[in-house]
Design a protein around this motif. Structure first.
Motif, short mmCIF file in Angstrom:
data_model
loop_
_atom_site.label_atom_id
_atom_site.label_comp_id
_atom_site.label_asym_id
_atom_site.label_seq_id
_atom_site.Cartn_x
_atom_site.Cartn_y
_atom_site.Cartn_z
N ALA A 169 0.89 -1.17 0.00
CA ALA A 169 0.00 0.00 0.00
C ALA A 169 0.92 1.22 0.00
N ALA A 170 0.47 2.30 -0.60
CA ALA A 170 1.35 3.47 -0.77
C ALA A 170 0.62 4.73 -0.31
N SER A 171 1.39 5.82 -0.20
CA SER A 171 0.73 7.06 0.24
C SER A 171 -0.31 7.50 -0.78
N LYS A 172 -0.14 7.12 -2.06
CA LYS A 172 -1.17 7.43 -3.06
C LYS A 172 -2.51 6.84 -2.64
N ASP A 173 -2.48 5.69 -1.99
CA ASP A 173 -3.73 5.04 -1.59
C ASP A 173 -4.43 5.82 -0.48
N ILE A 174 -3.66 6.58 0.30
CA ILE A 174 -4.29 7.40 1.35
C ILE A 174 -5.16 8.47 0.68
N ILE A 175 -4.56 9.19 -0.27
CA ILE A 175 -5.31 10.30 -0.86
C ILE A 175 -6.40 9.77 -1.79
N LEU A 176 -6.18 8.63 -2.43
CA LEU A 176 -7.27 8.07 -3.24
C LEU A 176 -8.44 7.67 -2.34
N GLU A 177 -8.13 7.17 -1.15
CA GLU A 177 -9.21 6.82 -0.21
C GLU A 177 -9.96 8.09 0.23
N VAL A 178 -9.22 9.16 0.50
CA VAL A 178 -9.88 10.41 0.89
C VAL A 178 -10.76 10.90 -0.27
N LEU A 179 -10.25 10.82 -1.49
CA LEU A 179 -11.04 11.25 -2.65
C LEU A 179 -12.27 10.36 -2.83
N ARG A 180 -12.09 9.06 -2.59
CA ARG A 180 -13.24 8.14 -2.72
C ARG A 180 -14.34 8.57 -1.75
N GLN A 181 -13.92 8.93 -0.54
CA GLN A 181 -14.93 9.28 0.47
C GLN A 181 -15.51 10.67 0.27
N LEU A 182 -14.66 11.62 -0.08
CA LEU A 182 -15.13 13.02 -0.07
C LEU A 182 -15.46 13.58 -1.47
N THR A 183 -15.00 12.96 -2.52
CA THR A 183 -15.20 13.40 -3.93
C THR A 183 -14.40 14.66 -4.28
N ARG A 207 4.22 12.30 2.15
CA ARG A 207 3.23 13.31 2.54
C ARG A 207 2.90 14.21 1.36
N ALA A 208 3.92 14.48 0.54
CA ALA A 208 3.70 15.38 -0.60
C ALA A 208 2.68 14.79 -1.58
N THR A 209 2.71 13.48 -1.77
CA THR A 209 1.73 12.85 -2.66
C THR A 209 0.31 13.13 -2.16
N VAL A 210 0.15 13.08 -0.84
CA VAL A 210 -1.16 13.31 -0.25
C VAL A 210 -1.53 14.79 -0.33
N ALA A 211 -0.57 15.64 0.02
CA ALA A 211 -0.83 17.08 0.03
C ALA A 211 -1.15 17.57 -1.38
N ASN A 212 -0.39 17.08 -2.34
CA ASN A 212 -0.54 17.49 -3.73
C ASN A 212 -1.97 17.30 -4.22
N MET A 213 -2.53 16.11 -3.96
CA MET A 213 -3.86 15.82 -4.48
C MET A 213 -4.99 16.40 -3.64
N GLY A 214 -4.62 17.21 -2.64
CA GLY A 214 -5.63 18.03 -1.99
C GLY A 214 -6.27 18.94 -3.03
N ALA A 215 -5.51 19.27 -4.08
CA ALA A 215 -6.07 20.08 -5.17
C ALA A 215 -7.23 19.36 -5.82
N GLU A 216 -7.14 18.04 -5.92
CA GLU A 216 -8.22 17.28 -6.56
C GLU A 216 -9.47 17.23 -5.67
N LEU A 217 -9.29 17.46 -4.39
CA LEU A 217 -10.45 17.56 -3.49
C LEU A 217 -11.09 18.94 -3.56
N GLY A 218 -10.43 19.86 -4.25
CA GLY A 218 -10.92 21.23 -4.29
C GLY A 218 -10.57 22.01 -3.04
N ALA A 219 -9.66 21.47 -2.22
CA ALA A 219 -9.34 22.11 -0.93
C ALA A 219 -8.54 23.39 -1.12
N THR A 220 -8.63 24.29 -0.16
CA THR A 220 -7.83 25.51 -0.19
C THR A 220 -6.36 25.13 -0.09
N THR A 221 -6.04 24.23 0.81
CA THR A 221 -4.71 23.63 0.86
C THR A 221 -4.72 22.44 1.82
#
Ligand code: MIC
Ligand code: SF4
Length: 642
Positions: A169-183, A207-221
């Motif tokens: 499992a990789a840090s990419k899977d963390i942010i993909l899971e967050v995206l799956r849940q929050l869209t 951590r950067a992989t996760v932080a980076n794709m915060g953009a895909e969540l539409g987050a401010t940061t």
């Protein structure tokens, strides 16, 4: 009650406003970054402000997007960017040095600072415990001039990580899971703050992989704490002095909490054509792949490239698979080279590209038609790869390498013992591609090629804003839909008349002809209109074509600000049926715009064609109302206002 880390960073940079969610605040900006695709405009805007020198702790100008140089345009733009940086006091990262976010993390990120960047993935630097925000080029130009950045005070969501990632499992899977849940709209108006004991198990690049794709969540940061991992990373970068510990107070209050048990995650993948279309890899296993691409600011650092090399060592990819590796930075390339792993990649059949955005933004390596490309990147919007009927999947380097080896989407857990790559104690560092500003700025001449056209300015709105509905689009329309990037269009970023020919090209090829014939009008959109990239061209080019207002169910943060900055009035529907009742070709008008938007949030819109009227809303602050009425931010600043 204690403070969240996000609140600490905001409080220590607050110029005006209160920490009340949704209310406008202004922040002092320590660092800025621009990249070539948005930077030429940002530089032109900076020049137009007449400020002699950048007024920040650090401003960096990167060249990483427009790298194909199929004609003179991009080469000319690079010279323009380099000369402006030298003259006005910016550090210049030369073409070939790498992707802005990767290089910034390596060489400039530092805990406790603010960073404003003209690229939506600027939030990548949140991995270094910075408050790093993506914005339009004009906002960044204004910050370069030393002025504060205005934004609505975000809510803060704590993403509490428990446990530890299991093998494969990789840090990419963390942010993909967050995206799956929050869209892709789940982070709107929020800072995603990571905490919990699981954070300590993640390196800064993870951590950067996760932080980076915060953009895909539409987050401010997104923000991570600064801890021993941060210290180790900065030491490895020879920048231990930049470290300071930073974390939320133990009793910090949050607006929401999302808990993720790292040990429950398994390899995940985002299916076409949205980063939140996430499923388990094993649910799509066996899907044949034509291309596998490692790269982008999301997963192209040392650990990522070494993981793929480790998986491929002594093996080869099948003849019908194209494996493309784009190291994110020259530092990554040098360190992978020094370890000997570059040869593992080459022997396995990889095509090694220069350190840049490359395939992520359709700058080469478009996949074959109707074929699957598995990418370690962050966006898979339709057509972004450069192939109109593309089928792009997003996954970790582990999944990408396993899929490359078998020629079909593959769960890496089939590969047996995991490949674990540790961060080096010290990276080989080479800053030769990073140029300081000139010591004799007066002697620097700005080099302007014929691709650099003057910046068009909006004009103040008429008393009644009226126009035909030029197009009605659905939900989650991205800026890649509004104004595509890719090898053909990107080189025109400093030439608005030329790039305006491509507005909505992939959605409605007749849009530009029709809009020119009608002489401009109004765009109608669904929810999350303008998600994705920060490119202000998606507002500037419509403005140039005469678009005066956009009515949508809701907007993505950066695009909304870009519309305001270029004098286009963004309004939201208050009732779903009003969206349904509008058809392309209807004539709308908004009477007495100035008094309506100054008076309150409600705005009456009349549909002349249907003989109806409805209430829409604006979310403008009093300052932004005046920006719209001045005809955009540059006009507003020129009038001597703050
Ligand atoms: C992207 O990933 O879409 C880009 C290209 O980096 C954009 C910036 C741009 O359009 O220049 C972004 O994410 O902001
Ligand atoms: Fe470049 Fe892709 Fe990152 Fe955008 S998302 S900055 S195009 S690598």
């Amino acid at each position: 009650m204690g403070q969240s880390l996000a609140h600490k960073l905001i409080s220590s940079h607050l110029v005006s406003g209160d920490l009340v969610p949704g209310k406008e605040i202004a922040l002092r900006v320590d660092q800025t970054l621009i990249q070539d695709a948005t930077g030429t405009m940002a530089d032109l805007q900076f020049e137009a402000m007449g400020v002699p020198r950048v007024n920040t702790k650090l401003s960096v100008s990167y060249v990483d997007h427009n790298m194909l140089q199929t004609g003179f345009e991009s080469a000319d733009d690079h010279r323009f960017l380099q000369s402006i940086a030298a003259k006005y006091g910016m550090v210049f990262s030369k073409p070939g040095n790498g992707i802005c976010h990767q290089v910034h993390l390596e060489r400039f990120g530092a805990p406790g600072l603010t960073l404003l960047g003209s690229d939506s993935h600027t939030c990548n630097a949140g991995a270094d415990a910075m408050l790093a925000i993506g914005a339009g080029g004009l906002d960044v130009a204004v910050a370069m001039a030393g002025r504060p950045y205005y934004l609505p005070m975000p809510r803060v969501t704590l993403v509490k990580l428990r446990g530890q990632l299991r093998p494969w499992a990789a840090s990419k899977d963390i942010i993909l899971e967050v995206l799956r849940q929050l869209t892709v709209k789940g982070g709107t108006g929020r800072v995603m703050e990571y905490g919990g004991e699981g954070v300590a198990t993640l390196t800064v690049p993870q951590r950067a992989t996760v932080a980076n794709m915060g953009a895909e969540l539409g987050a401010t940061t997104t923000v991570f704490p600064s801890d021993e991992q941060t210290h180790a990373y900065l030491l490895a970068q020879g920048r231990g002095h930049a470290w300071e510990p930073l974390a939320a107070d133990p009793d910090a209050a949050y607006d929401d909490v999302l808990e993720i048990d790292l040990s429950s995650l398994e390899p995940l993948i985002a299916r076409p054509q949205s980063p939140d279309n996430v499923c388990k890899v094993r649910d799509v296993e066996g899907t044949p792949v034509a291309q596998v691409a490692l790269g982008s600011c999301n997963n192209s650092g040392f650990q990522d490239v070494m993981t793929v090399a480790g998986i491929l060592r002594g093996k080869g990819v099948p003849a019908n698979v194209s494996l493309v590796v784009t190291p994110g930075s020259m530092q990554t390339l040098i360190n992978v080279y020094r370890s000997g792993a570059l040869l593992d990649l080459i022997n396995a059949g990889a095509r090694i590209l220069e350190c840049a955005c490359g395939p992520c933004i359709g700058m080469g390596q478009a996949p074959p038609s109707n074929a699957v490309s598995v990418r370690t990147m962050n966006r898979n919007f339709a057509g972004r790869s450069g192939t109109a009927d593309d089928r792009v999947y997003l996954a970790s380097p582990e999944v990408a390498a396993a899929s490359a080896l078998s020629g079909a989407i593959t769960d890496p857990r089939r590969l047996g013992d995991p490949v674990v790559v540790k961060l080096p104690r010290k990276f080989v560092i080479n800053d030769d591609y990073i140029l300081p500003p000139s010591a004799e700025p007066d002697k620097v001449e700005i080099i302007r090629g014929p691709n650099i056209k003057p910046l068009p300015l909006a004009s103040p709105p008429d008393q009644t804003v009226a126009g035909q509905v030029l197009i009605v689009v659905g939900d989650n329309v991205s800026t890649d839909h509004i104004l595509p990037a890719g090898a053909k269009v990107l080189p025109l970023r400093s030439n608005i008349p030329a790039i305006a020919e491509y507005v909505f090209e992939r959605v409605d090829p007749d849009f530009v002809r029709r809009t020119k014939q009608i002489g401009g009008g109004i765009i109608v959109g669904g929810t999350n209109y303008g998600q994705g990239s920060s490119r202000e061209h998606a507002a500037l080019a419509p403005m140039y074509l005469g678009v005066k207002a956009v009515l949508a169910k809701s907007f993505a943060r950066i695009h909304w600000s870009n519309l305001v900055n270029f004098g286009i009035l963004p309004l939201t529907f208050t009732a779903a049926q009003d969206y349904v009742a509008i058809s392309q070709g209807d004539t709308l008008d908004i009477p007495d715009v100035a008094s309506q938007i100054r008076k309150g949030k409600q705005v009456t819109v009349r549909n002349r064609t249907k003989g109806t009227a409805f209430q829409a809303e604006h979310a403008l602050s009093p300052r932004q109302v005046e920006i719209i009425l001045a005809g955009g931010l540059l006009n507003y600043i020129r009038q001597g206002k703050d």
